[in-house]
Motif scaffolding. Structure first.
Motif, PDB file in Angstrom:
ATOM      1  N   MET A  23       1.251   6.878   2.855  1.00 27.73           N
ATOM      2  CA  MET A  23       0.339   5.818   2.498  1.00 27.73           C
ATOM      3  C   MET A  23      -0.252   6.137   1.137  1.00 27.73           C
ATOM      4  SD  MET A  23      -2.986   4.471   4.535  1.00 27.73           S
ATOM      5  CE  MET A  23      -2.162   5.053   5.964  1.00 27.73           C
ATOM      6  N   PRO A  24      -0.245   5.164   0.193  1.00 29.79           N
ATOM      7  CA  PRO A  24      -0.734   5.444  -1.147  1.00 29.79           C
ATOM      8  C   PRO A  24      -2.249   5.626  -1.168  1.00 29.79           C
ATOM      9  CG  PRO A  24      -0.110   3.126  -0.934  1.00 29.79           C
ATOM     10  CD  PRO A  24       0.275   3.811   0.348  1.00 29.79           C
ATOM     11  N   ALA A  25      -2.694   6.560  -1.977  1.00 26.47           N
ATOM     12  CA  ALA A  25      -4.128   6.778  -2.162  1.00 26.47           C
ATOM     13  C   ALA A  25      -4.650   5.794  -3.191  1.00 26.47           C
ATOM     14  CB  ALA A  25      -4.365   8.207  -2.634  1.00 26.47           C
ATOM     15  N   ALA A  26      -5.950   5.608  -3.207  1.00 28.32           N
ATOM     16  CA  ALA A  26      -6.569   4.706  -4.174  1.00 28.32           C
ATOM     17  C   ALA A  26      -6.405   5.261  -5.572  1.00 28.32           C
ATOM     18  CB  ALA A  26      -8.048   4.528  -3.862  1.00 28.32           C
ATOM     19  N   GLU A  27      -6.226   4.374  -6.512  1.00 27.01           N
ATOM     20  CA  GLU A  27      -6.139   4.749  -7.909  1.00 27.01           C
ATOM     21  C   GLU A  27      -7.332   4.149  -8.631  1.00 27.01           C
ATOM     22  OE1 GLU A  27      -2.304   3.932  -9.633  1.00 27.01           O
ATOM     23  OE2 GLU A  27      -1.338   4.145  -7.695  1.00 27.01           O
ATOM     24  N   THR A  28      -7.759   4.805  -9.685  1.00 26.10           N
ATOM     25  CA  THR A  28      -8.827   4.236 -10.487  1.00 26.10           C
ATOM     26  C   THR A  28      -8.206   3.502 -11.653  1.00 26.10           C
ATOM     27  OG1 THR A  28      -9.039   6.285 -11.740  1.00 26.10           O
ATOM     28  CG2 THR A  28     -10.513   5.990  -9.848  1.00 26.10           C
ATOM     29  N   GLY A  29      -8.926   2.561 -12.179  1.00 30.90           N
ATOM     30  CA  GLY A  29      -8.418   1.742 -13.276  1.00 30.90           C
ATOM     31  C   GLY A  29      -8.023   0.381 -12.765  1.00 30.90           C
ATOM     32  N   SER A  30      -7.860  -0.524 -13.678  1.00 28.35           N
ATOM     33  CA  SER A  30      -7.500  -1.898 -13.358  1.00 28.35           C
ATOM     34  C   SER A  30      -6.033  -1.979 -12.965  1.00 28.35           C
ATOM     35  CB  SER A  30      -7.762  -2.770 -14.591  1.00 28.35           C
ATOM     36  OG  SER A  30      -7.158  -4.016 -14.464  1.00 28.35           O
ATOM     37  N   ALA A  31      -5.702  -2.956 -12.133  1.00 28.74           N
ATOM     38  CA  ALA A  31      -4.305  -3.170 -11.771  1.00 28.74           C
ATOM     39  C   ALA A  31      -3.481  -3.434 -13.009  1.00 28.74           C
ATOM     40  CB  ALA A  31      -4.176  -4.336 -10.795  1.00 28.74           C
ATOM     41  N   SER A  32      -4.055  -4.099 -14.007  1.00 30.50           N
ATOM     42  CA  SER A  32      -3.309  -4.400 -15.221  1.00 30.50           C
ATOM     43  C   SER A  32      -2.965  -3.138 -16.001  1.00 30.50           C
ATOM     44  CB  SER A  32      -4.072  -5.381 -16.102  1.00 30.50           C
ATOM     45  OG  SER A  32      -5.316  -4.847 -16.476  1.00 30.50           O
ATOM     46  N   ASP A  33      -3.635  -2.016 -15.717  1.00 26.87           N
ATOM     47  CA  ASP A  33      -3.284  -0.739 -16.335  1.00 26.87           C
ATOM     48  C   ASP A  33      -1.956  -0.218 -15.814  1.00 26.87           C
ATOM     49  OD1 ASP A  33      -5.711  -0.782 -17.671  1.00 26.87           O
ATOM     50  OD2 ASP A  33      -6.692   0.572 -16.248  1.00 26.87           O
ATOM     51  N   PHE A  34      -1.503  -0.710 -14.660  1.00 25.53           N
ATOM     52  CA  PHE A  34      -0.343  -0.160 -13.987  1.00 25.53           C
ATOM     53  C   PHE A  34       0.874  -1.075 -13.997  1.00 25.53           C
ATOM     54  CE2 PHE A  34      -4.121   1.690 -12.072  1.00 25.53           C
ATOM     55  CZ  PHE A  34      -3.863   3.034 -12.290  1.00 25.53           C
ATOM     56  N   VAL A  35       0.770  -2.249 -14.579  1.00 26.84           N
ATOM     57  CA  VAL A  35       1.902  -3.165 -14.594  1.00 26.84           C
ATOM     58  C   VAL A  35       2.227  -3.563 -16.021  1.00 26.84           C
ATOM     59  CG1 VAL A  35       1.427  -4.106 -12.304  1.00 26.84           C
ATOM     60  CG2 VAL A  35       0.479  -5.242 -14.303  1.00 26.84           C
ATOM     61  N   SER A  36       3.483  -3.873 -16.254  1.00 23.26           N
ATOM     62  CA  SER A  36       3.871  -4.374 -17.564  1.00 23.26           C
ATOM     63  C   SER A  36       3.494  -5.849 -17.651  1.00 23.26           C
ATOM     64  CB  SER A  36       5.371  -4.191 -17.767  1.00 23.26           C
ATOM     65  OG  SER A  36       6.077  -4.879 -16.760  1.00 23.26           O
ATOM     66  N   ARG A  37       3.303  -6.333 -18.837  1.00 20.51           N
ATOM     67  CA  ARG A  37       2.903  -7.724 -19.033  1.00 20.51           C
ATOM     68  C   ARG A  37       4.051  -8.535 -19.632  1.00 20.51           C
ATOM     69  NH1 ARG A  37      -2.044 -10.076 -17.549  1.00 20.51           N
ATOM     70  NH2 ARG A  37      -3.601  -8.465 -17.512  1.00 20.51           N
ATOM     71  N   PRO A  38       4.895  -9.134 -18.776  1.00 18.83           N
ATOM     72  CA  PRO A  38       5.949  -9.990 -19.313  1.00 18.83           C
ATOM     73  C   PRO A  38       5.347 -11.275 -19.871  1.00 18.83           C
ATOM     74  CG  PRO A  38       5.945 -10.079 -16.931  1.00 18.83           C
ATOM     75  CD  PRO A  38       4.920  -9.056 -17.333  1.00 18.83           C
ATOM     76  N   THR A  39       6.151 -12.040 -20.555  1.00 14.64           N
ATOM     77  CA  THR A  39       5.640 -13.265 -21.160  1.00 14.64           C
ATOM     78  C   THR A  39       5.348 -14.349 -20.129  1.00 14.64           C
ATOM     79  OG1 THR A  39       7.903 -13.995 -21.553  1.00 14.64           O
ATOM     80  CG2 THR A  39       6.778 -12.853 -23.357  1.00 14.64           C
ATOM     81  N   TRP A  75      -2.823   0.604  -4.494  1.00 15.76           N
ATOM     82  CA  TRP A  75      -4.127  -0.053  -4.469  1.00 15.76           C
ATOM     83  C   TRP A  75      -5.117   0.853  -5.183  1.00 15.76           C
ATOM     84  CZ3 TRP A  75      -8.819   1.328  -2.151  1.00 15.76           C
ATOM     85  CH2 TRP A  75      -8.787   2.492  -1.382  1.00 15.76           C
ATOM     86  N   GLY A  76      -6.237   0.272  -5.576  1.00 17.09           N
ATOM     87  CA  GLY A  76      -7.240   1.076  -6.255  1.00 17.09           C
ATOM     88  C   GLY A  76      -8.501   0.280  -6.515  1.00 17.09           C
ATOM     89  N   VAL A  77      -9.360   0.876  -7.312  1.00  8.97           N
ATOM     90  CA  VAL A  77     -10.628   0.258  -7.684  1.00  8.97           C
ATOM     91  C   VAL A  77     -10.781   0.304  -9.193  1.00  8.97           C
ATOM     92  CG1 VAL A  77     -11.792   0.735  -5.497  1.00  8.97           C
ATOM     93  CG2 VAL A  77     -11.876   2.417  -7.317  1.00  8.97           C
ATOM     94  N   SER A  78     -11.485  -0.663  -9.744  1.00  8.23           N
ATOM     95  CA  SER A  78     -11.725  -0.716 -11.178  1.00  8.23           C
ATOM     96  C   SER A  78     -13.118  -1.272 -11.422  1.00  8.23           C
ATOM     97  CB  SER A  78     -10.667  -1.588 -11.861  1.00  8.23           C
ATOM     98  OG  SER A  78     -10.697  -2.903 -11.363  1.00  8.23           O
ATOM     99  N   ASP A  79     -13.450  -1.465 -12.671  1.00  3.78           N
ATOM    100  CA  ASP A  79     -14.759  -1.994 -13.065  1.00  3.78           C
ATOM    101  C   ASP A  79     -15.877  -1.159 -12.462  1.00  3.78           C
ATOM    102  OD1 ASP A  79     -13.421  -4.035 -14.422  1.00  3.78           O
ATOM    103  OD2 ASP A  79     -13.576  -5.410 -12.729  1.00  3.78           O
ATOM    104  N   GLY A  80     -15.709   0.162 -12.477  1.00  2.00           N
ATOM    105  CA  GLY A  80     -16.731   1.036 -11.922  1.00  2.00           C
ATOM    106  C   GLY A  80     -16.914   0.881 -10.431  1.00  2.00           C
ATOM    107  N   GLY A  81     -15.952   0.323  -9.748  1.00  2.00           N
ATOM    108  CA  GLY A  81     -16.028   0.158  -8.299  1.00  2.00           C
ATOM    109  C   GLY A  81     -16.316  -1.262  -7.859  1.00  2.00           C
ATOM    110  N   ALA A  82     -16.534  -2.181  -8.791  1.00  2.00           N
ATOM    111  CA  ALA A  82     -16.875  -3.555  -8.436  1.00  2.00           C
ATOM    112  C   ALA A  82     -15.650  -4.415  -8.104  1.00  2.00           C
ATOM    113  CB  ALA A  82     -17.671  -4.214  -9.567  1.00  2.00           C
ATOM    114  N   THR A  83     -14.460  -3.934  -8.417  1.00  6.30           N
ATOM    115  CA  THR A  83     -13.230  -4.681  -8.136  1.00  6.30           C
ATOM    116  C   THR A  83     -12.261  -3.781  -7.379  1.00  6.30           C
ATOM    117  OG1 THR A  83     -13.470  -6.016 -10.136  1.00  6.30           O
ATOM    118  CG2 THR A  83     -11.274  -5.927  -9.158  1.00  6.30           C
ATOM    119  N   THR A  84     -11.713  -4.307  -6.293  1.00 11.13           N
ATOM    120  CA  THR A  84     -10.671  -3.610  -5.551  1.00 11.13           C
ATOM    121  C   THR A  84      -9.393  -4.402  -5.749  1.00 11.13           C
ATOM    122  OG1 THR A  84     -12.308  -2.897  -3.928  1.00 11.13           O
ATOM    123  CG2 THR A  84      -9.999  -2.705  -3.292  1.00 11.13           C
TER     124      THR A  84
END
Length: 143
Positions: A1-17, A125-134
């Motif tokens: 089971m994956p552990a929580a990651e810190t940072g925004s989800a957009s930090d972990f995905v590529s941004r296609p057009t 999965w993870g949390v970002s915005d200092g914990g305000a977004t899951t």
């Protein structure tokens, strides 16, 4: 089971057009949990996400929005977006003091399994915005 990651989800995905998605904001009321599920389900059908994956994503949305309604401050924000072969769900609850974390509830506890389900269903999965977004990320397998 994956552990929580810190940072925004957009930090972990590529941004296609080509990005599909929606944003919604609503009052932190239990009635809005089912509305979040229905809104998400409708978009997933439109995006032709497989039935099983759509069920998993809708369950994750339900759990994250329920947590936001229960523990957040003010409005709840839901953002669901799909980029290539990844689908990301972000739920903002405005409460960085209540960092989302996995718990190990006792067998007879009636709650406390939401993030456990999200972690089991999502690729990450993870949390970002200092914990305000899951957030959670699903691999759709479509390109």
């Amino acid at each position: 089971m994956p552990a929580a990651e810190t940072g925004s989800a957009s930090d972990f995905v590529s941004r296609p057009t080509h990005v599909r998605g929606f944003d919604a904001a609503f009052a932190a009321e239990e009635a809005h949990v089912s509305q979040a599920r229905h809104l998400t389900s409708a978009h997933l059908r439109q995006w032709r996400v497989s039935d099983q994956l759509a069920q998993d994503i809708v369950l994750a949305v339900s759990e994250l929005v329920t947590n936001a309604v229960s523990y957040g401050c003010g409005q709840v924000g839901l953002k669901v977006w799909c980029t290539g072969d990844e689908l990301i769900v972000e739920v903002a609850d405005g409460n960085p003091a209540m960092l989302a974390e996995l718990r190990c509830p006792a067998e007879d506890d009636v709650s406390g399994r939401g993030l456990f389900l999200v972690a089991a269903l999502a690729t990450r999965w993870g949390v970002s915005d200092g914990g305000a977004t899951t957030w959670c990320l699903f691999t759709t397998g479509s390109r």
